[in-house]
Design a protein around this motif. Structure first.
Motif, PDB file in Angstrom:
ATOM      1  N   GLU A   1      -3.933  21.401  -3.755  1.00  0.00           N
ATOM      2  CA  GLU A   1      -3.813  20.729  -2.907  1.00  0.00           C
ATOM      3  C   GLU A   1      -2.585  19.907  -3.311  1.00  0.00           C
ATOM      4  O   GLU A   1      -3.146  18.616  -4.050  1.00  0.00           O
TER       5      GLU A   1
ATOM      6  N   ALA B   1      -2.607  28.786   1.917  1.00  0.00           N
ATOM      7  CA  ALA B   1      -2.859  27.416   3.358  1.00  0.00           C
ATOM      8  C   ALA B   1      -1.143  26.639   3.685  1.00  0.00           C
ATOM      9  O   ALA B   1      -0.764  26.683   2.336  1.00  0.00           O
TER      10      ALA B   1
ATOM     11  N   THR C   1      -4.617  24.113   6.752  1.00  0.00           N
ATOM     12  CA  THR C   1      -5.451  23.009   6.168  1.00  0.00           C
ATOM     13  C   THR C   1      -5.240  22.238   6.566  1.00  0.00           C
ATOM     14  O   THR C   1      -4.738  21.379   7.604  1.00  0.00           O
TER      15      THR C   1
ATOM     16  N   THR D   1      -2.016  25.453  -0.820  1.00  0.00           N
ATOM     17  CA  THR D   1      -2.032  24.700  -0.016  1.00  0.00           C
ATOM     18  C   THR D   1       0.244  23.724   0.233  1.00  0.00           C
ATOM     19  O   THR D   1       0.166  23.446  -1.417  1.00  0.00           O
TER      20      THR D   1
END
Length: 388
Positions: free
Chosen positions: A125, A188, A211, A165
């Motif tokens: 992320e 994502a 996400t 992400t």
């Protein structure tokens, strides 16, 4: 503790085919060997309990005072164990934005724990997210999603990268989505300022997850629907939801279920190191987080910084507050996430031949009573008596 054989009797079982009252489930070693059948000597009496499959968390940064982003194996083990004791028998390790080389180092450490079976995979992320929607990520460390850099992170995980992400509107975003799809890694959409049209392009390019839907993205406007509507309406997209009472109002979670359905929802924690702990100061990557009354916020700026949620609490809230059925909740907290990770052959539902990953809940309060992972009692075995 080594895995043992056991037969659980008298419990409500939440199966893929529906809910069975006064059910019976047997496991031997790490595998479920039977569901149903006659009584056997020495079975454990689980009257008053509900048995569901172990929880699968797609998005979690830490717990027990420890962080996956530390790049320290002992901390990762602590975080995984903390969530395991709350029913998460299959867990991803989510990183946070840092220098690319530092995230690569973290990925190398985490990949070893994936290979050892402690973790299910690595989720990156950041740093490929929007500066305007960065939340608890350091803005000065953000990078455009150059496919070469995305590939560098994926390669650093040595085959254990499961999800990345990114914000598709950034330069290189769509190309990186296509690259991830080609590599078999989930792309994502998150921490994004993308509009409706660009989000549709990302989905067409291969993005399949939202996400923490609603959080760190533009809200819905009647003339500018933004990414939320695009992600909710497309049947190819699984939407993550954080059901902690802070990230989403219960009515918003209800809206998402009413639109996407349980088959397209993955309940996640997005937990940071304070999960399973008390209020105080905690690190989140290079940032400091203050937890007050269970809510995590950055010391600088006050942005929500992940959660202190565990999935047993998310399960309880989903049933008691949102009124979801047991089947819906199990589907979103175990079944759909397992499918997304490509693990549905072994986890995500109570079926013969799958891992003996079980969560035992009180049938009235839905509080956690016991946890079994791969046939090993993690907690709660002493609660049950054996039939003669």
């Amino acid at each position: 503790m080594t895995a043992l054989a056991a037969t659980l009797a008298g419990a409500r079982l939440v199966l893929p085919t529906g809910v069975v009252e006064d059910g019976r489930l047997a496991f031997s070693g790490s595998t479920i060997t039977a569901i149903g059948g006659p009584a056997v000597p020495g079975e454990l009496d689980l009257t008053g309990c509900t048995v569901v499959p172990g929880f699968v968390d797609l998005h979690v940064h830490g717990g027990g005072g420890a962080s996956y982003a530390s790049g320290v194996a002992e901390e990762a083990l602590t975080a995984a164990r903390t969530h395991l004791e709350h029913g998460t028998t299959t867990t991803m390790a989510s990183t946070v934005t840092a220098e690319i080389d530092e995230v690569c180092r973290q990925a190398a450490v985490l990949s070893e724990l994936v290979e050892d079976g402690v973790l299910a995979g690595v989720h990156f992320e950041g740093p490929f997210i929007s500066p305007g929607r960065c939340g608890a990520h350091r803005p000065d460390l953000l990078r455009d999603p150059d496919p070469a850099l995305v590939r560098k992170l994926v390669d650093a995980a040595r085959g254990t990268a499961k999800m990345v992400t990114l914000a598709p509107e950034l330069p290189g975003g769509l190309e990186s989505v296509r690259l991830l799809a080609d590599l078999g890694v989930v792309a994502a959409v998150g921490h994004t300022d993308s509009d409706y049209a660009k989000t549709l392009e990302a989905i067409e390019a291969g993005a399949t997850v939202a996400t923490h839907l609603f959080n760190a993205m533009p809200g819905i406007q009647h003339r500018a629907p933004g990414p939320i509507i695009a992600l909710l309406e497309d049947e190819r997209v699984t939407v993550e939801l954080i059901n902690d009472g802070t990230h989403l109002h219960p009515s918003v979670l209800d809206l998402a279920y009413g639109t996407a359905g349980a088959d397209r929802v993955a309940l996640i924690t997005d937990a940071m190191g304070a999960a399973g702990m008390g209020d105080g100061l905690y690190p989140l990557g290079p940032l400091q987080v203050r937890v007050e009354n269970g809510v995590a916020r950055l010391v600088e700026g006050g942005s929500i910084a992940g959660s202190t949620l565990t999935l047993d609490v998310a399960f309880q809230r989903s049933v008691l507050i949102n009124g979801l059925t047991l089947e819906q909740t199990v589907r979103s907290i175990s079944g759909r996430p397992a499918e997304l990770l490509g693990l549905a052959d072994t986890v995500g539902s109570l079926e013969v031949g799958k891992n003996a990953d079980l969560v035992v809940l009180d049938s009235d309060t839905f509080e956690l009573v016991a946890v079994v992972r791969r046939g090993e009692w993690i907690k709660g075995a002493e609660r049950f008596t054996r039939a003669g």
